[in-house]
Design an enzyme around this catalytic site. Sequence first.
Site, PDB file in Angstrom:
ATOM      1  CB  SER A   1       2.583  -8.114   1.447  1.00  0.00           C
ATOM      2  OG  SER A   1       1.350  -8.258   2.097  1.00  0.00           O
TER       3      SER A   1
ATOM      4  CB  THR B   1      -0.950  -0.029   1.217  1.00  0.00           C
ATOM      5  OG1 THR B   1      -1.835  -1.140   1.038  1.00  0.00           O
ATOM      6  CG2 THR B   1      -1.765   1.226   1.353  1.00  0.00           C
TER       7      THR B   1
ATOM      8  CB  THR C   1       0.384  -3.789   6.301  1.00  0.00           C
ATOM      9  OG1 THR C   1      -0.902  -3.782   5.669  1.00  0.00           O
ATOM     10  CG2 THR C   1       1.002  -2.405   6.254  1.00  0.00           C
TER      11      THR C   1
HETATM   12  N1  ASP Z   1      -2.442  -4.714  -0.087  1.00  0.00           N
HETATM   13  C1  ASP Z   1      -1.483  -4.433   0.864  1.00  0.00           C
HETATM   14  C2  ASP Z   1      -0.419  -5.496   0.952  1.00  0.00           C
HETATM   15  O1  ASP Z   1       0.383  -5.528   0.068  1.00  0.00           O
HETATM   16  C3  ASP Z   1      -1.951  -4.063   2.195  1.00  0.00           C
HETATM   17  C4  ASP Z   1      -1.006  -3.084   2.772  1.00  0.00           C
HETATM   18  O2  ASP Z   1       0.092  -2.905   2.315  1.00  0.00           O
HETATM   19  O3  ASP Z   1      -1.414  -2.437   3.743  1.00  0.00           O
HETATM   20  O4  ASP Z   1      -0.385  -6.276   1.891  1.00  0.00           O
END
Ligand code: ASP
Length: 351
Positions: A88, A41, A121
């Site tokens: 992620s 994100t 995250t």
């Molecule tokens: N979609 C995101 C990830 O790559 C969520 C984030 O980064 O907060 O996990």
Amino acid sequence: MIQRWLGTVCATVLMGLTGPGSPAQAAESLPGVVVFTTGGTIQSKGAHRQKLSEYSDGRVTPLELLADLPELSEIARVEVREVSNLGSGNMTTELQLKLAKGINEALSRPDVAGAVVTHGTGTLEETAYFLHLVVRSEKPVVVVGAMRPWSAISRDGPLNLYNAVRTAVTPEAVGKGVFVLLDDTIHSARWVTKGNTTRVETFVSREIGPLGYADADKVVFYRTPLTRHTAKSEFDVSTLTNLPPVDVVYGYQEASAEPLKALVTAGAAGIVLADGSPAVTQALLGAVSKGVAVVQSDRKGSGRVLLSERQAGRGVVTADSLNAQKARILLRVALTKTKEPRELQRIFNEY
Ligand code: ASP
């Protein structure tokens, strides 16, 4: 999938500050920090500023991230290396190994004080704990993400990234392993978990609490992790190109043994149980007898799984306070050294 090193880009060069007696010359004396970007994100954009949860990963380049933070040139000589630009959920063992090797190489340079990793995250705690186990340096590594996209009103990414670089050059951060930093709060990779789907204060170290804070006046630490990590770790991934396959089986009322059996048939080297059921307990005995390593974790999100003579007698290892997704990371790394349950238990007790 983009996988390339961007090479060295100093923040001072990004801003065009060069020449004798210039800020660029003064910058020469600043500590070096290598920022490894993987996506998430923090590197995402939505259609407009109010889109806080609908956005696409992979939209912000590493250079855009740094160009957005000219203040970095006052605290560090920042280099950037792009590992990937993915959500992620797409993180792979191959990318994690590439990241770990890149960090080990960067931290072996005398002019580099620390490393920062941008990450989604969702699975950030897994990569952070992996690095905590396999980075072989006392120098700080700070894993950072964001809960709001780069395009959002009041995005949290830039301050998180700025605080991550501040922490990476803080002398008190040396020797404390890998950190996770969002919302001004510094957690140990050993204890941290994502605890909320949407809030910016999502990362928590349940029971133990954070190690410190990146506050406006200074970066402050109040504690240090006591489990083995980084420079004191016994794990070496420098020659590895893959890790043993380990899967997680979730427990609930009347949970079927079929997922566990199917994973064993598919060739799992290890299984982590997030709780169980009578049928799962019965099936795990069959898995152990086939040489599959079994680790008992739990689904509650805090507390230890206690050592039990009965489980040890069955050849089952207990995960201590690691949640299932982090027990999986430790088991994969541990299986590169041993399959012997008592030795695996020793590793789970120490890390
Ligand atoms: N979609 C995101 C990830 O790559 C969520 C984030 O980064 O907060 O996990």
